[in-house]
Design a protein around this motif. Structure first.
Motif, PDB file in Angstrom:
ATOM      1  N   GLY A  30      35.842  45.611  33.071  1.00  0.00           N
ATOM      2  CA  GLY A  30      37.079  44.971  32.637  1.00  0.00           C
ATOM      3  C   GLY A  30      38.285  45.506  33.387  1.00  0.00           C
ATOM      4  N   ALA A  31      38.330  46.830  33.574  1.00  0.00           N
ATOM      5  CA  ALA A  31      39.449  47.433  34.311  1.00  0.00           C
ATOM      6  C   ALA A  31      39.449  46.980  35.766  1.00  0.00           C
ATOM      7  CB  ALA A  31      39.365  48.954  34.230  1.00  0.00           C
ATOM      8  N   ASN A  32      38.263  46.902  36.376  1.00  0.00           N
ATOM      9  CA  ASN A  32      38.176  46.455  37.764  1.00  0.00           C
ATOM     10  C   ASN A  32      38.587  44.999  37.913  1.00  0.00           C
ATOM     11  OD1 ASN A  32      37.284  48.974  38.516  1.00  0.00           O
ATOM     12  ND2 ASN A  32      35.127  48.404  38.629  1.00  0.00           N
ATOM     13  N   VAL A  33      38.160  44.169  36.960  1.00  0.00           N
ATOM     14  CA  VAL A  33      38.542  42.758  36.995  1.00  0.00           C
ATOM     15  C   VAL A  33      40.052  42.617  36.843  1.00  0.00           C
ATOM     16  CG1 VAL A  33      38.403  40.568  35.745  1.00  0.00           C
ATOM     17  CG2 VAL A  33      36.323  41.878  36.202  1.00  0.00           C
ATOM     18  N   LEU A  34      40.622  43.400  35.943  1.00  0.00           N
ATOM     19  CA  LEU A  34      42.073  43.357  35.764  1.00  0.00           C
ATOM     20  C   LEU A  34      42.801  43.743  37.053  1.00  0.00           C
ATOM     21  CD1 LEU A  34      42.527  44.942  32.223  1.00  0.00           C
ATOM     22  CD2 LEU A  34      43.100  42.600  32.884  1.00  0.00           C
ATOM     23  N   GLN A  35      42.300  44.770  37.718  1.00  0.00           N
ATOM     24  CA  GLN A  35      42.930  45.224  38.954  1.00  0.00           C
ATOM     25  C   GLN A  35      42.857  44.143  40.024  1.00  0.00           C
ATOM     26  OE1 GLN A  35      41.333  48.966  40.325  1.00  0.00           O
ATOM     27  NE2 GLN A  35      43.290  49.563  41.215  1.00  0.00           N
ATOM     28  N   SER A  36      41.706  43.495  40.135  1.00  0.00           N
ATOM     29  CA  SER A  36      41.564  42.420  41.117  1.00  0.00           C
ATOM     30  C   SER A  36      42.378  41.196  40.724  1.00  0.00           C
ATOM     31  CB  SER A  36      40.095  42.040  41.268  1.00  0.00           C
ATOM     32  OG  SER A  36      39.371  43.097  41.833  1.00  0.00           O
ATOM     33  N   LEU A  37      42.385  40.893  39.427  1.00  0.00           N
ATOM     34  CA  LEU A  37      43.186  39.779  38.943  1.00  0.00           C
ATOM     35  C   LEU A  37      44.657  40.012  39.263  1.00  0.00           C
ATOM     36  CD1 LEU A  37      43.347  37.140  37.271  1.00  0.00           C
ATOM     37  CD2 LEU A  37      43.658  38.575  35.241  1.00  0.00           C
ATOM     38  N   ASN A  38      45.076  41.255  39.131  1.00  0.00           N
ATOM     39  CA  ASN A  38      46.446  41.610  39.458  1.00  0.00           C
ATOM     40  C   ASN A  38      46.767  41.253  40.911  1.00  0.00           C
ATOM     41  OD1 ASN A  38      49.001  42.779  39.190  1.00  0.00           O
ATOM     42  ND2 ASN A  38      48.252  44.788  39.778  1.00  0.00           N
ATOM     43  N   GLY A  39      45.904  41.658  41.838  1.00  0.00           N
ATOM     44  CA  GLY A  39      46.120  41.348  43.237  1.00  0.00           C
ATOM     45  C   GLY A  39      46.094  39.863  43.514  1.00  0.00           C
ATOM     46  N   SER A  40      45.189  39.150  42.848  1.00  0.00           N
ATOM     47  CA  SER A  40      45.084  37.705  43.074  1.00  0.00           C
ATOM     48  C   SER A  40      46.306  36.958  42.548  1.00  0.00           C
ATOM     49  CB  SER A  40      43.815  37.166  42.407  1.00  0.00           C
ATOM     50  OG  SER A  40      42.668  37.732  42.984  1.00  0.00           O
ATOM     51  N   TRP A 293      36.024  37.933  46.962  1.00  0.00           N
ATOM     52  CA  TRP A 293      34.919  38.884  47.082  1.00  0.00           C
ATOM     53  C   TRP A 293      35.139  40.116  46.219  1.00  0.00           C
ATOM     54  CZ3 TRP A 293      34.746  38.798  53.168  1.00  0.00           C
ATOM     55  CH2 TRP A 293      34.259  37.553  53.578  1.00  0.00           C
ATOM     56  N   THR A 294      36.388  40.477  45.967  1.00  0.00           N
ATOM     57  CA  THR A 294      36.614  41.621  45.094  1.00  0.00           C
ATOM     58  C   THR A 294      36.036  41.365  43.699  1.00  0.00           C
ATOM     59  OG1 THR A 294      38.818  40.857  44.415  1.00  0.00           O
ATOM     60  CG2 THR A 294      38.702  42.300  46.323  1.00  0.00           C
ATOM     61  N   TYR A 295      36.117  40.122  43.237  1.00  0.00           N
ATOM     62  CA  TYR A 295      35.526  39.790  41.941  1.00  0.00           C
ATOM     63  C   TYR A 295      34.010  39.865  41.998  1.00  0.00           C
ATOM     64  CZ  TYR A 295      40.148  38.206  40.551  1.00  0.00           C
ATOM     65  OH  TYR A 295      41.489  38.154  40.260  1.00  0.00           O
ATOM     66  N   VAL A 296      33.436  39.376  43.093  1.00  0.00           N
ATOM     67  CA  VAL A 296      31.988  39.403  43.245  1.00  0.00           C
ATOM     68  C   VAL A 296      31.474  40.843  43.205  1.00  0.00           C
ATOM     69  CG1 VAL A 296      30.090  38.930  44.859  1.00  0.00           C
ATOM     70  CG2 VAL A 296      31.882  37.227  44.515  1.00  0.00           C
TER      71      VAL A 296
END
Length: 492
Positions: A30-40, A293-296
């Motif tokens: 969840g934290a990683n997804v949030l971080q990537s979502l932030n960048g996106s 790809w960060t999400y993948v």
């Protein structure tokens, strides 16, 4: 045990492996997804408000920031593994000594990189070959990000140490706080909405700075309010003075792990330099594909972090009988979760890409082609991440580094550079499967035949007298925890 409960940490050395690993990994994911979502989301704001050149600028600047973060990543990982081993051994005093030494060194290095990055920002972007139309924007954006580096690194350090202690939920909540501030402030500071100043691309970086500072300050306040067993107060504040012996261990183990991140970063920067030679449109298309790809890769990264913490605690508790099962569970979860994401991305990549490049059909076509050729390889690389997470938990840090240097830096970038004359631009995208296949084969070979089971972070192993040789096919009796002091539920 009272300290563990008070700190909301979790014992990862007993109970079912697969379910414990999954429950621990989900907040990390969840934290990683949030971080990537932030960048996106930030890329969406920048692309829609400021255009293609600004989007290319953020793609180049974010790669530089990733390289900077990678330089201190290893120190944090080494500290996390040492903390996890100490927690597994129920030695919280030693865990605090590790935190004190590591935190001081970690923050000092982060501040140094922030200052140097600010001073030499033009040289860095010049070496990267940033397109001319994106260079002024990238400079403004990156300089503010350099200011954010100490806070961002300190937040990352605290979160990884908490995970090493068995707490993956608290880091998730504070990553959510940082991302919420960043996403909410981005459009306000870019466009100057309401009372906020119009800062353009610098506003996007400023929102990141604010989110990181607020979140790390709030996390520190909470940890001290909870009296977490890893906080340093009173006489323990003296532990912030680095212990030379511990510092040597952290640096000796941390530098190779940090170099792994740098190897990946240098390879990414090299590929970006080749991509930049094709112009801003291809750069923007590749940058957005890389965002997806960060999400993948998020499940593999989360599972790898969970496997590392879980394996390190079990090493500290001398539960070697659980290590292979932890790895197998991690590989299985990675294949399922990453595989599902790759399939979804193949089916729906075009509408998602349209969120970033709504008015540029040609760039969407390029990004879709890039994704189709490269995204499946991250399933393979995810398995490698899990294997490396296990072996690193014992202190075996050099073999993974050597494997990455060969497969990512030499094979991937070499393929991209030399095969351009043969298959053209597609060589850049095929380089990702080439590197992933190579790293997986070498990683499997080392896991199966390497001597990582005999490694340790600190010279405090049990006496070797009477132990059988460690062949990788079995586990020596003493090291497996099968002696007289073994837990009752230990399986032979």
């Amino acid at each position: 045990m009272n300290e563990t409960k008070r700190g909301r940490s979790r014992d990862l050395t007993s109970g079912p492996i697969a379910s414990t690993l999954l429950i621990f990994a989900l907040p990390v994911l969840g934290a990683n997804v949030l971080q990537s979502l932030n960048g996106s989301v930030n890329s969406i704001w920048v692309g829609r408000f400021l255009g293609e050149a600004a989007l290319a600028a953020t793609s180049n600047a974010n790669l530089v920031l990733f390289l900077i973060l990678g330089t201190v990543f290893g120190i944090g990982m080494a500290a996390t593994i040492l903390v996890a081993q100490s927690v597994g051994a129920r030695d919280w005093a030693h865990a605090r000594r590790i935190v004190g030494t590591s935190a001081t060194f970690f923050f000092a290095i982060s501040a140094l990189f922030a200052v140097c990055g600010w001073i030499w920002v033009d040289g860095i972007l010049g070496l990267l070959g940033t397109p001319a139309d994106a260079l002024p924007l990238a400079r403004s954006y990156l300089r503010i990000l350099f200011i954010a580096v100490p806070a961002a690194n300190l937040l990352s350090f605290l979160m990884t140490v908490l995970r090493g202690a068995g707490d993956s939920r608290t880091p998730f909540y504070f990553m959510l706080m940082a991302v919420a501030f960043d996403i909410a402030l981005n459009p306000l500071l870019i466009a100057g909405i309401g009372p906020f100043p119009q800062l353009g691309i610098a506003g996007s970086a400023a929102s990141t700075l604010i989110g990181q500072v607020v979140s790390v300050a709030a996390l520190l306040v909470l940890l001290y309010a909870r009296k977490h067993p890893l906080t340093l107060a009173g006489a323990d504040l003296a532990l912030l003075r680095p212990d030379p012996k511990l510092l040597r261990i952290v640096v000796a183990k941390g530098v190779p792990m940090g170099l792994q991140m740098i190897v990946i970063s240098v390879a990414a920067l090299t590929i970006m330099g080749l991509v930049n030679s094709y112009g801003s449109r291809v750069t923007a298309a590749y940058g957005i594909a890389a965002q997806l790809w960060t999400y993948v890769q998020m499940p593999a990264l989360a599972i790898g972090a969970a496997v590392s913490s879980m394996a390190a605690q079990n090493v500290g508790a001398r539960r070697w009988d659980r290590i292979d099962r932890i790895t197998l569970a991690g590989v299985g979860f990675n294949m399922v979760l990453t595989g599902v994401l790759v399939a979804v991305l193949y089916l729906f990549d075009r509408p998602v890409l349209g969120l970033f490049l709504a008015q540029d059909t040609a760039a969407i076509d390029i990004a879709e082609h890039v994704n189709d050729m490269a995204s499946w390889s991250f399933v393979l690389f995810g398995i490698t991440i899990v294997l490396f997470a296990t072996v690193r938990a014992t202190g075996a840090v050099m073999p993974p580094l050597i494997i990455l240097v060969f497969s990512v830096l030499l094979v991937r970038t070499g393929f991209a550079y030399w095969m351009r004359d043969v298959i053209g631009q597609d060589a850049l995208w095929w380089s990702f499967p080439a590197g992933s296949i190579c790293s997986l084969l070498l990683g499997l070979a080392y896991y199966r035949f390497g001597g990582w089971r005999s490694m340790h972070m600190i010279e405090q192993e049990r006496p070797a007298a009477g132990e059988a040789p460690d062949t990788g096919l079995g586990v020596p009796r003493e090291r497996a925890g099968l002696g007289l002091d073994a837990p009752e539920d230990t399986t032979p």
